[in-house]
Each structure stands twice: as structure tokens, then as C-alpha cells.
Design a protein around this motif. Structure first.
Motif, PDB file in Angstrom:
ATOM      1  N   THR A 190       0.528  -1.214   0.385  1.00  0.00           N
ATOM      2  CA  THR A 190       0.179   0.015   0.310  1.00  0.00           C
ATOM      3  C   THR A 190       1.311   1.095   0.217  1.00  0.00           C
ATOM      4  O   THR A 190       0.761   2.425  -0.708  1.00  0.00           O
ATOM      5  CB  THR A 190      -0.456   0.484   1.563  1.00  0.00           C
ATOM      6  N   LEU A 191       2.007   1.334   0.207  1.00  0.00           N
ATOM      7  CA  LEU A 191       2.889   2.659   0.764  1.00  0.00           C
ATOM      8  C   LEU A 191       3.674   2.485  -0.632  1.00  0.00           C
ATOM      9  O   LEU A 191       4.624   3.765  -0.439  1.00  0.00           O
ATOM     10  CB  LEU A 191       3.560   2.365   2.031  1.00  0.00           C
ATOM     11  N   GLY A 192       3.270   1.344  -1.567  1.00  0.00           N
ATOM     12  CA  GLY A 192       4.073   1.253  -2.725  1.00  0.00           C
ATOM     13  C   GLY A 192       5.898   0.482  -3.044  1.00  0.00           C
ATOM     14  O   GLY A 192       6.217   0.459  -4.054  1.00  0.00           O
ATOM     15  N   GLY A 194       7.697  -2.102  -3.987  1.00  0.00           N
ATOM     16  CA  GLY A 194       7.215  -3.324  -4.811  1.00  0.00           C
ATOM     17  C   GLY A 194       7.690  -4.891  -4.318  1.00  0.00           C
ATOM     18  O   GLY A 194       7.889  -4.782  -2.977  1.00  0.00           O
TER      19      GLY A 194
END
Length: 291
Positions: A190-192, A194
Motif C-alpha cells: 500500500t505504501l508503494g 514492490g
């Protein structure tokens, strides 16, 4: 509303529930039985192995361990372990990650296939590889025509050892990953983050002690594997004999001192494994308590 008193277990003097305490005589007998069992079936056999290995002195011991055939067996065992353990490490990580973090068709089948080497005798596993890669096997004629040798060579020993030890890392990680859930991974995504970032920065630190434990078990089993390797190796002295096979050959030739001398190396591996296992369990317990 009338409140009823909460029912509690009767407490003993030490604060433990009285139903969970035992009389001193029973505790003494149980502890004594456990100590006697460990003494008879663990400590005494280890002492006998080292005692027999050193029965003719250090010079005979070092001569048996430093014999060219013994050194060749040690090198082959270490080479096989160095190939098998990283392979099973990657396989165990991939399998545990897939099973614990994702839902997909055939998941139960994958779990069953991982457990398959536990239910198959190592001797049967070795025979399966002979049926596949032997001279009269399924792919044997094609391999011979192209000059590729699997059975009675290093590749066959590696394949047999890898098959027998394949579940060890995966089986150590699957319940650990399942118990941890996926909340932290979902938060990282959710925080980006990968996929690789999530694995190396979130998932891997949480399973490192279980991973070390699985690697230690896989290493110990690879070093001491006998049944499957005995079938596919051909017992070619100095070429395809690992340390367990070399011990068997020495014992069958009535070279008992040399056999126990080489066997003591496997015993040392077992003792180191137990020590590392205890340290990892202690460190993992300390890490959980510190959270």
C-alpha cells in the motif's frame, strides 16, 4: 444484576494451578527416567564412537581421516552439500512464500508434493533415479548417446540428496509464514513497495531464524544421507563414495578403528547441529520476548 464469583483453579504454593502440579516423587521419577534415557541412547553411544575411534591413538585416528580415499569422500560430501543446500534454500523460500502468502488452485497438491520425500524411503528414491537415468532407464540410452552420465556420478548423488532433503527448509518456513499473516506485506505494498522490496525488507527479516534453522537441518541431512546415495553412487571407491558410504565400506572390511574414526566426523556434525539448533531457538525466543 447479580454477579456470580468467577471460578478459578485451586492454586498451589508456587502459584501454579494445583491440578497441574505433581508430587515430588513423580517429578523426580520423570526427570530421572528422561536423564537415564538420554544417557543410554545419546551420551553413551557418542562416547563409544569417540572411544573406539581413538582406541589406537591419535596417530591412527589422523591416518584414517587423512587417507586419500577418506579425503576424497569428505570432498565429495562437502561438494554435494554445497550444491544441494542453496538449491533447497531457494526452493523452500519460493514454496513457503507461495503457500503462505497466496491463494491459488492446486495449493493443497503442492503441499502434498513437498511432503512426498518424507513418505518415500530413501532407497526407493534412489531406485527411482536409476529407473529414470540408468543405462536401462527411461532416459538412459539418450544420455549415453550424448555422453552425459548421471547415475554413478556426481549429478546422481546431488539429485538423490536434493530429493531427500527438499522438504526441510520449506517445512520449517511454511507454518512460520502462515502464523505471521500478510498484514505487514499488504501495508508495504500500500505504501508503494514492490514485490522484491516487500520480501527483503518485510518478510525475510521476520523469518530469518526459521530460515537458518531449516538450512542447518538440510546441511546435516545432506552430509549424513546414506540410503538414496548408496543406490545411485555405485560405491566407486575414491570417486562416488561419500563419508557415510566410506564408513560402511570400512566397517564391512573389518577396519573398525578407521570406520569409527571417519564416523566421528559425522558425529561432530551432529553435535554442531544440536548446538546451533539450541542457539537459534534461544535467539528466536529472545527476539520474540523483546517485541
Amino acid at each position: 444484576m447479580r454477579r456470580f464469583p468467577r471460578w478459578r483453579w485451586p492454586r498451589a504454593a508456587g502459584g501454579r494451578p494445583r491440578s497441574l502440579t505433581e508430587p515430588p516423587l513423580v517429578r523426580t521419577l520423570l526427570i530421572g527416567a528422561a536423564l537415564v534415557f538420554l544417557l543410554l541412547f545419546l551420551v553413551l553411544p557418542l562416547l563409544l564412537v569417540f572411544g573406539k575411534a581413538l582406541s589406537e591413538g591419535w596417530r591412527a585416528y589422523l591416518a584414517a581421516v587423512g587417507e586419500p580415499v577418506a579425503l576424497a569422500a569428505i570432498r565429495l560430501t562437502l561438494l554435494t552439500t554445497a550444491i544441494v543446500v542453496p538449491f533447497n534454500l531457494l526452493f523452500g523460500l519460493a514454496a513457503a512464500w507461495s503457500i503462505a502468502k497466496f491463494e491459488f488452485r492446486g495449493k493443497n497438491l503442492l503441499v502434498t508434493m513437498i511432503d512426498l520425500p518424507f513418505s518415500v524411503s530413501p532407497v526407493i528414491a534412489g531406485m527411482l533415479f536409476v529407473l529414470l537415468f540408468g543405462a536401462q532407464g527411461l532416459w538412459g540410452p539418450w544420455l549415453q548417446a550424448h555422453g552425459i552420465k548421471i547415475i554413478f556420478a556426481l549429478p546422481g548423488i546431488v539429485l538423490a540428496t536434493a530429493f531427500v532433503t527438499a522438504p526441510l527448509v520449506a517445512r520449517e518456513l511454511i507454518p512460520l509464514m502462515r502464523s505471521q499473516g500478510v498484514e505487514e506485506e499488504e501495508a508495504a505494498v500500500t505504501l508503494g513497495a514492490g514485490g522484491w522490496q516487500t520480501f527483503f525488507r518485510v518478510s525475510l527479516p521476520k523469518i530469518r531464524w526459521g530460515l537458518f534453522y531449516g538450512v542447518i537441518l538440510c546441511t546435516a541431512r545432506s552430509v549424513g544421507e546414506f540410503g538414496a546415495v548408496s543406490v545411485v553412487s555405485g560405491h566407486i571407491r575414491g570417486l562416488t563414495t561419500t563419508v557415510p558410504l566410506h564408513v560402511e565400506m570400512l566397517y564391512n572390511e573389518y577396519q573398525f578403528t578407521a570406520a569409527f574414526a571417519v564416523a566421528s566426523l559425522l558425529t561432530i556434525v551432529a553435535l554442531v547441529t544440536l548446538v546451533l539448533k539450541g542457539l537459534i531457538e534461544w535467539r528466536a525466543g529472545a527476539g520474540e520476548a523483546g517485541r
